[in-house]
Structure formats: structure tokens, C-alpha cells
Write a protein that holds these residues in place. Sequence first.
Motif, short mmCIF file in Angstrom:
data_model
loop_
_atom_site.label_atom_id
_atom_site.label_comp_id
_atom_site.label_asym_id
_atom_site.label_seq_id
_atom_site.Cartn_x
_atom_site.Cartn_y
_atom_site.Cartn_z
N SER A 59 0.85 -1.20 0.00
CA SER A 59 0.00 0.00 0.00
C SER A 59 0.88 1.24 0.00
CB SER A 59 -0.90 0.03 1.25
OG SER A 59 -0.11 0.25 2.40
N VAL A 131 4.13 16.51 0.70
CA VAL A 131 3.07 15.79 -0.01
C VAL A 131 2.69 16.61 -1.24
CG1 VAL A 131 0.71 14.88 0.16
CG2 VAL A 131 2.20 14.89 2.18
N SER A 181 0.84 5.35 -4.19
CA SER A 181 -0.27 4.46 -3.80
C SER A 181 -1.04 4.08 -5.05
CB SER A 181 -1.21 5.19 -2.83
OG SER A 181 -2.45 4.50 -2.73
N LYS A 186 -6.96 6.40 -6.84
CA LYS A 186 -5.82 7.25 -7.20
C LYS A 186 -5.72 7.35 -8.74
CE LYS A 186 -4.95 7.98 -3.00
NZ LYS A 186 -4.09 7.59 -1.91
N GLY A 194 -2.28 -1.36 -3.02
CA GLY A 194 -0.95 -1.52 -3.63
C GLY A 194 -0.18 -0.24 -3.47
C1 LIG Z 1 -3.78 7.51 -0.51
C2 LIG Z 1 -2.74 8.24 0.25
C3 LIG Z 1 -1.85 7.59 1.11
C4 LIG Z 1 -1.99 6.14 1.50
O1 LIG Z 1 -2.09 5.25 0.48
P1 LIG Z 1 -2.80 3.83 0.71
O2 LIG Z 1 -2.43 3.08 -0.53
O3 LIG Z 1 -4.25 4.07 0.84
O4 LIG Z 1 -2.21 3.22 1.93
C5 LIG Z 1 -0.84 8.31 1.69
N1 LIG Z 1 -0.72 9.64 1.47
C6 LIG Z 1 -1.56 10.30 0.67
C7 LIG Z 1 -1.36 11.76 0.45
C8 LIG Z 1 -2.60 9.63 0.05
O5 LIG Z 1 -3.47 10.32 -0.72
#
Ligand SMILES: *Cc1c(COP(=O)(O)O)cnc(C)c1O
Length: 365
Positions: A59, A131, A181, A186, A194
Amino acid sequence: MNYPLVDLKAEYMVLKQEIDKAIEEVLNSSSYILGPNVTRLERNIAEFIGVDYAVGVASGTDALILALEALGVGAGDEVITTPFTFFATAEAISRVGARPVFVDIDRKTYNIDPMLVEEKVGEKTKAILPVHIFGHPADMDPIMDVAEAYNLYVVEDACQAIGARYKGSRVGTFGDAACFSFFPTKNLGCYGDGGMILTNNSQLADQLKMLRSHGSRKKYYNSILGYNSRLDELQAAVLNVKLKYLDCWNIKRRELASRYNNLLGNCDVTKPFSDPNVEHVYHMYVLQAEERGQMVDYLVSNAIGTGIYYPLPLHLQDAYKDLGYRVGDLPVAESICERSFAIPLYPELSIIGQLLIIDKIKSFF
Ligand SMILES: *Cc1c(COP(=O)(O)O)cnc(C)c1O
């Protein structure tokens, strides 16, 4: 919901033949975890982004945890990050035993404000975790400057921004490691969980490969303590099909965003900003409105999907009560959390659908 926020079925219907075939091949191969599809996907994504190594994991959250752990971030360390993100960003910092230090965001891009990072660097600071929120790259140059000046690691959370560019280079090429992710919604999503970590550091890639599989290089010989965090073949096979379309999908997303921007012209909403230095991939199309509650209710009652990203900044979450933040500490993030909401944007959204959504927003005003 006539116009949902995202429509994953619409994407599947377009690619059904190709995806069904890829899935059937995996089922017949009897290789289900870390097989040839994962290896191919790692190579394809490393090439697509422009880095040397890619490591598929279970993930995006695990990608962040493993990346921080492989860099040696742990108990007693601090990691500077944004409060305006999905919880997993900070959760990963805490999971490796470090402490998140939140820095307020830029009111236009919603990304960590690079001008506020340096004043939070202290003795314990080990890394910066920007981010690329909603698909808009964080301002990486000044972030990398601070990292260099203080000898800090940079881990990019690129979970919402696969394919986006900052000054010509894809996000994921700037930090010591970058995390992606493949959660279904996404921009590049699979049919389950994943994730992937990208890096140019071969030693780090090697460490990550051990960590994802019980700390082992050779089966039943364990060098370190690790995890069970592997990407499976079914998901990788699906992602190999979809990756070919990602650039086209991201172009569609930009076209839809630009139509919203133009046609929502006179409405009393703050539209998303896109810096001229970046190529935004609009994971979400996020507006701000003074009367968000009424606006969202009105759209939902007209069968238009909406989402609130994010209702509460991370420094004010119950899980972080012990960090001692108070309301008012990070005013930009807090005010945006009170005003922001997303409206439907996905590559298969039709022009007619989009015009109807725009009409409804106009009729609200
Ligand atoms: C989706 C997301 C995650 C986590 O991803 P997962 O695959 O759901 O564990 C982490 N950071 C951000 C900014 C996200 O949008």
C-alpha cells in the motif's frame, strides 16, 4: 448519484477486455506474489517516472513506513510534514517511532509552505516529508535547499500525484525516496491495495526489498526484522495495463479542470491554483466556498457527488492530542479545512455531465 465524485466502473468498462485477459493470465500462471508482473511493473514505473529503482509494496501507507524505516528514521527523530493531507502521511512517521512536526501550508497550492520549514528544523530533525496534494507538486527547490543545508532526508509522498511534473521532472525524482499508492481511486489505481517506493539509491532499494519480505534476501534466511508487505501479481498485471493510459488520463484531467476553471468564472468560489512551473494532475478538483455546508448539501440533493478534503487537519486529530497542538496553531490549513470541497473529476466524465455540474453550481449562487 448521477454524477459521482469518481466512477471506477466507467474506467473498467473501457479497458475490460485487456484487464480481464491480464487477470486470467495471472490466474493460470500460479505465480501470485512478487512474480514477473511485479518485476515488469517496477521496471515500467521506474522508467515512467525517471528513477533507477522501484519496489512494489502492499500500500501507499506501507511505502511511507518502509521508506522512513529504510532511511533509519525512528525513535527520537522528528520529521517535518504538512497537516493538510491524508492521515497516512503522519501515521507512517509515528509508526516508525518518530514525531511529526507540522508546518502550515501555502494558501494557493495547499502544499507545505517551504518558507516555514527552516524555522522548524532542530537537533532532532531527520527528514522532510512533503506531499504533492491533490496532484499539485510541492515547491521542491526550496525544500531541497533546506534539506541540503541541514543534511536531512527528503521522502516525497506522491500518492496523489503520479505523473505530475515540477520544473519539467516528474514528482518522485526529487527526494531520497518517493512513495506512491495504487488505491483504486488514485490516478493510477488497482483493484485492491498496492503501493511503490522509488529511489535512485541502490542500497536503499535493496534494504526496501528485504523489509517488504520479512527482512530476507534468501528464503528462510532473515537478515533483519521486516514486514509482509508485498505487491501481488493480480494487482501488478492490472497496473501494467493501466500505466499505458496514465499520461492520457492526466491530460484529460487537466482539460476537465481547465473547463471548470473557465466556466465557473463568476461564481463565488476559490478555484484550484496551478503554478506555471508545474504540470498538475488533478487527483481531485477542490474548490473553496464560504458556505461550504449548504453548497455540498445542494449538490448532493441534485445527485452530484462531493467530498470534503480534508475536514480536520492532522495536528488537530484525536490521535495527535499528545503532540499538544491547539486550534489556531496552523491557521491556513485550518481555514482551508473549513471551506474546501471536491466536485467530480475523472477522465471518463463527459462534457455534458460536466456542463450539468457547472450549471448546478451556478444555480446555487
Ligand atoms: C492515498 C494516500 C496515502 C496512503 O495510500 P494507501 O495506498 O491508501 O495506503 C498516503 N498519502 C496520501 C497523500 C494519500 O493520498
